[in-house]
Write a protein that holds these residues in place. Sequence first.
Motif, PDB file in Angstrom:
ATOM      1  N   ILE A  56       1.136  -1.007   0.310  1.00 49.15           N
ATOM      2  CA  ILE A  56       0.142   0.182  -0.241  1.00 49.15           C
ATOM      3  C   ILE A  56       0.888   1.369   0.152  1.00 49.15           C
ATOM      4  N   CYS A  57       0.822   1.401  -0.627  1.00 45.09           N
ATOM      5  CA  CYS A  57       2.421   2.947  -1.398  1.00 45.09           C
ATOM      6  C   CYS A  57       1.128   4.231  -1.123  1.00 45.09           C
ATOM      7  N   MET A  58       1.002   5.642  -0.304  1.00 45.82           N
ATOM      8  CA  MET A  58       0.506   5.953  -0.289  1.00 45.82           C
ATOM      9  C   MET A  58       1.401   8.038  -0.967  1.00 45.82           C
ATOM     10  N   ILE A  59       0.682   8.371  -1.571  1.00 46.05           N
ATOM     11  CA  ILE A  59       1.556   9.716  -2.183  1.00 46.05           C
ATOM     12  C   ILE A  59       1.001  10.861  -1.874  1.00 46.05           C
ATOM     13  N   PHE A 219      -1.949   2.155  -5.039  1.00 49.13           N
ATOM     14  CA  PHE A 219      -1.403   3.039  -5.433  1.00 49.13           C
ATOM     15  C   PHE A 219      -2.538   4.352  -4.816  1.00 49.13           C
ATOM     16  N   PHE A 220      -2.393   4.941  -3.490  1.00 48.61           N
ATOM     17  CA  PHE A 220      -3.211   6.163  -3.108  1.00 48.61           C
ATOM     18  C   PHE A 220      -2.695   7.372  -2.757  1.00 48.61           C
ATOM     19  N   ILE A 221      -3.463   8.027  -3.726  1.00 51.58           N
ATOM     20  CA  ILE A 221      -3.354   9.611  -2.849  1.00 51.58           C
ATOM     21  C   ILE A 221      -4.050  10.144  -2.327  1.00 51.58           C
ATOM     22  N   THR A 222      -3.940  11.340  -1.062  1.00 49.53           N
ATOM     23  CA  THR A 222      -4.362  12.099  -0.161  1.00 49.53           C
ATOM     24  C   THR A 222      -3.873  13.012  -0.030  1.00 49.53           C
ATOM     25  N   HIS A 223      -4.338  13.531   0.718  1.00 44.48           N
ATOM     26  CA  HIS A 223      -4.076  15.329   1.310  1.00 44.48           C
ATOM     27  C   HIS A 223      -3.756  14.832   2.817  1.00 44.48           C
ATOM     28  N   ASP A 224      -4.775  13.992   3.428  1.00 44.80           N
ATOM     29  CA  ASP A 224      -4.322  13.258   4.750  1.00 44.80           C
ATOM     30  C   ASP A 224      -3.537  13.189   5.033  1.00 44.80           C
ATOM     31  N   LEU A 225      -2.402  13.113   6.100  1.00 47.10           N
ATOM     32  CA  LEU A 225      -1.357  12.642   6.242  1.00 47.10           C
ATOM     33  C   LEU A 225      -2.224  11.565   7.660  1.00 47.10           C
ATOM     34  N   GLU A 226      -2.764  11.643   7.728  1.00 50.28           N
ATOM     35  CA  GLU A 226      -3.652  10.563   8.798  1.00 50.28           C
ATOM     36  C   GLU A 226      -3.777   9.086   8.164  1.00 50.28           C
ATOM     37  N   GLU A 227      -4.892   9.387   6.899  1.00 51.25           N
ATOM     38  CA  GLU A 227      -5.080   8.007   6.661  1.00 51.25           C
ATOM     39  C   GLU A 227      -3.963   7.674   5.789  1.00 51.25           C
ATOM     40  N   LEU A 231      -3.021   4.116   6.545  1.00 52.20           N
ATOM     41  CA  LEU A 231      -3.696   2.468   5.407  1.00 52.20           C
ATOM     42  C   LEU A 231      -1.961   2.227   5.141  1.00 52.20           C
ATOM     43  N   GLY A 232      -0.953   2.816   5.332  1.00 50.89           N
ATOM     44  CA  GLY A 232      -0.180   2.657   3.830  1.00 50.89           C
ATOM     45  C   GLY A 232       2.094   2.252   5.016  1.00 50.89           C
ATOM     46  N   HIS A 233       2.159   1.533   4.068  1.00 50.23           N
ATOM     47  CA  HIS A 233       3.048   0.322   4.020  1.00 50.23           C
ATOM     48  C   HIS A 233       4.523   1.348   4.132  1.00 50.23           C
ATOM     49  N   ARG A 234       3.848   2.268   3.162  1.00 48.47           N
ATOM     50  CA  ARG A 234       5.366   3.289   3.017  1.00 48.47           C
ATOM     51  C   ARG A 234       4.764   5.084   2.507  1.00 48.47           C
ATOM     52  N   LEU A 235       5.267   5.859   2.431  1.00 50.60           N
ATOM     53  CA  LEU A 235       4.758   7.492   2.197  1.00 50.60           C
ATOM     54  C   LEU A 235       5.388   7.910   1.720  1.00 50.60           C
TER      55      LEU A 235
END
Lengths: 293, 440
Positions: A56-59, A219-227, A231-235
């Motif tokens: 889960i890669c958070m962008i 591949f997950f785009i977000t504005h929300d750092l908490e989220e 959720l993510g393995h990596r940020l």
Amino acid sequence: MSAVMQDLKVPPQAGKAGGALKGAIRIEDVVKIYDPEGAAVMAVDHCSLDIPAGEICMIVGPSGCGKTTLLNAIAGFHSITSGKIYLDNELLCGPPEKPMAQPGADRIVVFQNGALFPWKSNIDNVAFGPMMQGKLSKKEIYEKARSIMADAGLSGTEHNFPGEVSSGLRRRVEIVRALMNEPKVLLFDEPYRALDSLTKSVMHEALLEIYYKNKVTIFFITHDLEEAIFLGHRLVIMTSRPCKPKKIIDVDIPHPRDYSVLTSTRYRQLMDETVELVHEEAKKAFSAGEKEG
Amino acid sequence: MNQNQTADLLKRSMPFQTVPGEMLEAIAKLARYESYARGDVIYHQGDFADDVFIVSSGAVQHTLGIGFQATHPEKIVRSGGVFGWAAVLDNQRTRMAKTVCMERTELIRINGEELINFFKATPETGDIVMSRFATMINKEYTMPEEVAGHVPHFTQVPVTVATGLSLTMFRLSQWLKSPKPYLMMTGFGILLATWYLAVEVWKLPRFADMPGLTTVMKEWFSKDPVYGLSIWTPEYYQHIWVSVRRILIAFFLATVLGVPLGLFLGWSKTFREYVFPVFETLRPIPILAWVPLAIIMFQGSETPVIFLTFLASFYATALNTMLGVETIDESYSRAAACLGASKWQVFREVIVPGAMPFMFTGLQISIGVAWFSLVAGEMVAGEYGLGYVINTSYTMVRYPTIVIGMITLGIVGYVSSALVRMAGDYMMQWRVRELALGGR
Ligand SMILES: Nc1ncnc2c1ncn2[C@@H]1O[C@H](COP(=O)(O)OP(=O)(O)OP(=O)(O)O)[C@@H](O)[C@H]1O
Ligand SMILES: [Mg+2]
């Protein structure tokens, strides 16, 4: 928590270790310039990123930095100017021979504002992918759709139209519609932006539960750092436009996670570490915006 | 609140509406009156479910818990609305929802056990009330039928969730009690009264030569009309039929040609670049300007009129359909492409249904302008038809017949656009249901 979830600890390196997982994305030196003859807006600048299968890669990045542009390039909605994108070592796109990827059911996008077809009932939406691809019979498809919807707690809403159910349910139907196709990658473009924080927290746990069962690359785009940290393995923190990774942070909180994570010390440490970085970029983006307009 | 007021309130609520008067008064004796301030929580999810509530005034936000599978968990209950129905369910003694007052709220509460015991004496009525509870739980609170079916029943006949019919009847009776139908009738009343007074009573200067309300009505319903046209003469229906036939042909052609043209104009940029400029130059030419050419081009009296009617309809349909395609959110086509749809499948599954709301707006406009240009055409070039009636009655000084023609046009025109709207609602159930939930 279910037994299935207990024995599934997907480490960040899952893709490299386990050969069975599919859906590794490699982004190599990608550049995207909109309107090269005219205004020449550079949205993505020599961006490279390796996402192992099953991660889960958070962008995260400031508004307008080019996150959606990158996602659209992977999905095949528009061309890139140079560079290459691979999925499981197969070339998706790479100019000049192949400037644009072909959209397909191996990479499914969940859109910012939701894109369930309002004119189709929930179950018709879920069945849409396989019906279009025509690989299974109609009966098989609808049986599968019913059971996959039941698994996601959506029984009883099959014959409602999306407009008739709550926004949280709608999002869940949309993810289930994607999963029907057994995709390798799910591409999320800020799917929970419009939801209130209560529904959001329910959606996060629901998403993780689905993830623990299906282990797709996200591949997950977000504005929300908490989220992002939850959720993510990596940020991946992006620079302001043109975007490329500024810093990649491993979130070393073990999966499966639930909402107690939010009160842990490690979570707060990570939050402190990243807030500053993100804020810096947001300020840069803001002052750049001031100069432009 | 006294006993009578309580009985009246019960009478206005869906479950108790059909209960006879004396029984309502007996039930009213079970009720207790309460009032709450804005922001008060009446009960939380999980609380013990003792009473059923009926709102007298104010508004209560009712939020069903996640996991009860209501398709629409949020609902606002207003005057006459019933909540707290968990108190009468067989297998349920805890609250399934949280209820908060959104403003100052007055309500009555009735203990569920007492209500059920009361109905044991009158099982038939009890079953009717309970099946109406079940219908309400299923249709208004959008709970699954299994849950709604858990209302108690008192006779041997099993309780079933009623079909849409009883709900429709309930809505109809509510509508008749609301001010809407009376406002509508008042509107017509004012129009007719103004006409009557202006012409026949006050004899206002400009209105002196106009046919009055009574003259027109007498002529219209007369078995032996002075000017030869009334609801009893076959010619009247012949004129209507000729006009309707022309409309049907023209509207059919305009739809069959206009919809595909609009869809392709919206879908294909290349096609649009060829066709749209031509379309945009021809469109502003008023239909009346086409009359001479139409008569020169087509033989007889029938085809020119149909052609003129068709032309106006066709523009409206094609243009609105094109706009419909343009307003479809790009993410729908992209989502379809992601899910493996080919270009043609995207057209069939996304473009066509997505453009439908605008398309039907177009058809609605199209039927209106069709009548408009039909009458223009019939006045100039027709034999028979309502426009022709109006025009010849003018030249032959049959003034009441002019007005009969006009009123008939109004009625037939209204019916035709209502039919188009119904066809649209039938084909777009998703939209009807969506709008209904939005309270529109
Ligand atoms: N079709 C286009 N033509 C020209 N410029 C574009 C186009 N699409 C996007 N841009 C520009 O490219 C930049 C990046 O856009 P993008 O939508 O990728 O940002 P984002 O990071 O997803 O922003 P947000 O967080 O607001 O969704 C923006 O400055 C935008 O104005
Ligand atoms: Mg974006």
